[in-house]
Design a protein around this motif. Structure first.
Motif, PDB file in Angstrom:
ATOM      1  N   LYS A  97      20.139  27.489  -3.232  1.00 45.94           N
ATOM      2  CA  LYS A  97      19.165  28.568  -3.094  1.00 45.94           C
ATOM      3  C   LYS A  97      17.778  28.000  -3.367  1.00 45.94           C
ATOM      4  N   VAL A  98      16.799  28.378  -2.549  1.00 47.07           N
ATOM      5  CA  VAL A  98      15.412  27.969  -2.761  1.00 47.07           C
ATOM      6  C   VAL A  98      14.857  28.785  -3.923  1.00 47.07           C
ATOM      7  N   VAL A  99      14.394  28.087  -4.980  1.00 43.29           N
ATOM      8  CA  VAL A  99      13.817  28.793  -6.126  1.00 43.29           C
ATOM      9  C   VAL A  99      12.288  28.758  -6.106  1.00 43.29           C
ATOM     10  N   ASP A 100      11.697  27.785  -5.387  1.00 41.37           N
ATOM     11  CA  ASP A 100      10.240  27.782  -5.214  1.00 41.37           C
ATOM     12  C   ASP A 100       9.898  26.975  -3.972  1.00 41.37           C
ATOM     13  N   ALA A 101       8.745  27.297  -3.392  1.00 39.55           N
ATOM     14  CA  ALA A 101       8.270  26.627  -2.178  1.00 39.55           C
ATOM     15  C   ALA A 101       6.771  26.416  -2.294  1.00 39.55           C
ATOM     16  N   LEU A 102       6.311  25.271  -1.808  1.00 41.26           N
ATOM     17  CA  LEU A 102       4.880  24.973  -1.816  1.00 41.26           C
ATOM     18  C   LEU A 102       4.493  24.387  -0.468  1.00 41.26           C
ATOM     19  N   HIS A 103       3.589  25.073   0.231  1.00 45.64           N
ATOM     20  CA  HIS A 103       3.039  24.584   1.496  1.00 45.64           C
ATOM     21  C   HIS A 103       1.851  23.712   1.120  1.00 45.64           C
ATOM     22  N   LEU A 104       1.967  22.425   1.345  1.00 51.37           N
ATOM     23  CA  LEU A 104       0.963  21.463   0.892  1.00 51.37           C
ATOM     24  C   LEU A 104      -0.303  21.537   1.745  1.00 51.37           C
ATOM     25  N   PRO A 105      -1.431  21.095   1.193  1.00 52.80           N
ATOM     26  CA  PRO A 105      -2.697  21.196   1.936  1.00 52.80           C
ATOM     27  C   PRO A 105      -2.732  20.259   3.140  1.00 52.80           C
ATOM     28  N   ARG A 106      -3.592  20.611   4.096  1.00 57.31           N
ATOM     29  CA  ARG A 106      -3.814  19.729   5.245  1.00 57.31           C
ATOM     30  C   ARG A 106      -4.506  18.460   4.761  1.00 57.31           C
ATOM     31  N   PHE A 107      -4.219  17.385   5.459  1.00 57.06           N
ATOM     32  CA  PHE A 107      -4.849  16.115   5.116  1.00 57.06           C
ATOM     33  C   PHE A 107      -6.320  16.103   5.489  1.00 57.06           C
ATOM     34  N   LYS A 108      -7.092  15.404   4.681  1.00 53.34           N
ATOM     35  CA  LYS A 108      -8.439  15.005   5.062  1.00 53.34           C
ATOM     36  C   LYS A 108      -8.282  13.648   5.749  1.00 53.34           C
ATOM     37  N   PRO A 109      -9.286  13.167   6.480  1.00 51.50           N
ATOM     38  CA  PRO A 109      -9.147  11.875   7.170  1.00 51.50           C
ATOM     39  C   PRO A 109      -8.700  10.759   6.221  1.00 51.50           C
ATOM     40  N   GLY A 110      -7.687  10.009   6.654  1.00 54.10           N
ATOM     41  CA  GLY A 110      -7.189   8.869   5.890  1.00 54.10           C
ATOM     42  C   GLY A 110      -6.176   9.207   4.814  1.00 54.10           C
ATOM     43  N   GLU A 111      -5.835  10.485   4.634  1.00 53.63           N
ATOM     44  CA  GLU A 111      -4.892  10.866   3.582  1.00 53.63           C
ATOM     45  C   GLU A 111      -3.461  10.916   4.108  1.00 53.63           C
ATOM     46  N   ARG A 112      -2.533  10.848   3.157  1.00 54.05           N
ATOM     47  CA  ARG A 112      -1.112  11.032   3.454  1.00 54.05           C
ATOM     48  C   ARG A 112      -0.402  11.433   2.171  1.00 54.05           C
ATOM     49  N   TYR A 113       0.853  11.864   2.321  1.00 55.38           N
ATOM     50  CA  TYR A 113       1.666  12.188   1.155  1.00 55.38           C
ATOM     51  C   TYR A 113       2.348  10.923   0.671  1.00 55.38           C
ATOM     52  N   MET A 114       2.418  10.768  -0.625  1.00 53.62           N
ATOM     53  CA  MET A 114       3.192   9.687  -1.220  1.00 53.62           C
ATOM     54  C   MET A 114       4.075  10.310  -2.287  1.00 53.62           C
ATOM     55  N   MET A 115       5.274   9.752  -2.431  1.00 53.44           N
ATOM     56  CA  MET A 115       6.258  10.353  -3.315  1.00 53.44           C
ATOM     57  C   MET A 115       6.773   9.346  -4.325  1.00 53.44           C
ATOM     58  N   THR A 116       7.733   9.804  -5.081  1.00 51.64           N
ATOM     59  CA  THR A 116       8.398   8.986  -6.073  1.00 51.64           C
ATOM     60  C   THR A 116       8.786   7.645  -5.466  1.00 51.64           C
ATOM     61  N   GLY A 117       8.552   6.585  -6.190  1.00 50.58           N
ATOM     62  CA  GLY A 117       8.855   5.241  -5.710  1.00 50.58           C
ATOM     63  C   GLY A 117       7.604   4.533  -5.241  1.00 50.58           C
ATOM     64  N   ASP A 118       6.729   5.241  -4.515  1.00 47.57           N
ATOM     65  CA  ASP A 118       5.454   4.669  -4.085  1.00 47.57           C
ATOM     66  C   ASP A 118       4.376   4.937  -5.128  1.00 47.57           C
TER      67      ASP A 118
END
Length: 176
Positions: A97-118
């Motif tokens: 069951k989904v207990v929470d959700a977050l719609h992440l912001p749009r990127f600005k130029p040159g941005e990206r998502y990085m996660m655990t491990g990076d």
């Protein structure tokens, strides 16, 4: 006695400053996912009205300090060019069951998502979180040089909470 103060000088010195950020209310889009259940490895949201907009990217079991947190996982989606981050809880019989959700912001130029491990938080690379990062030509960035925002799922509260970027460092991935 409450020693936390909001003095600008104390906050600049990072002492006695309450740095917690109140979570903004979830949007209608985010709320549409909360409470959804399914039986499968990959979430299927039909007949959810936004299901055609989102592509599943990855699922991970939650972990802290090199230990899996049983009963919780996170899922990442791309929804019309924006990330969607879901905190899910096992409810038995193979259902989640989904207990929470977050719609992440749009990127600005040159941005990206990085996660655990990076990225690491307080020198630890095995705690789940996601950050919006602009590396540029750098091999490493921190809160001063390119980390705009970060969030972590908190199974204790059932929420995805914003993190302070002060203790986060991200590294350029090495090619395989």
């Amino acid at each position: 006695m409450n020693l936390w103060i909001r003095s600008p000088v104390a906050c600049l010195l990072a002492i006695l400053c309450d740095t917690s950020v109140a979570a903004p209310p979830r949007t209608e889009f985010e709320q549409g996912f909360i409470g959804r259940q399914w039986v499968s490895e990959t979430p299927v949201f039909d007949p959810y009205p936004f299901s055609g907009q989102c592509k599943h990217l990855e699922s991970q079991d939650l972990q802290r300090n090199q230990k899996r947190i049983h009963g919780f996982r996170i899922d990442y989606f791309n929804c019309n060019g924006r990330g969607l981050y879901l905190l899910e809880q096992s409810i038995g019989d193979g259902k989640v069951k989904v207990v929470d959700a977050l719609h992440l912001p749009r990127f600005k130029p040159g941005e990206r998502y990085m996660m655990t491990g990076d990225c690491e938080i307080n020198g630890n690379t095995d705690t789940d979180f996601i950050a919006v990062v602009r590396l540029g030509r750098r091999e490493k960035v921190d809160w001063k040089t390119g980390i705009r925002a970060a969030w972590a799922p908190k199974p204790e509260t059932g929420k995805i909470e914003e993190l302070s970027t002060r203790d986060i460092v991200c590294w350029r991935m090495t090619p395989p």
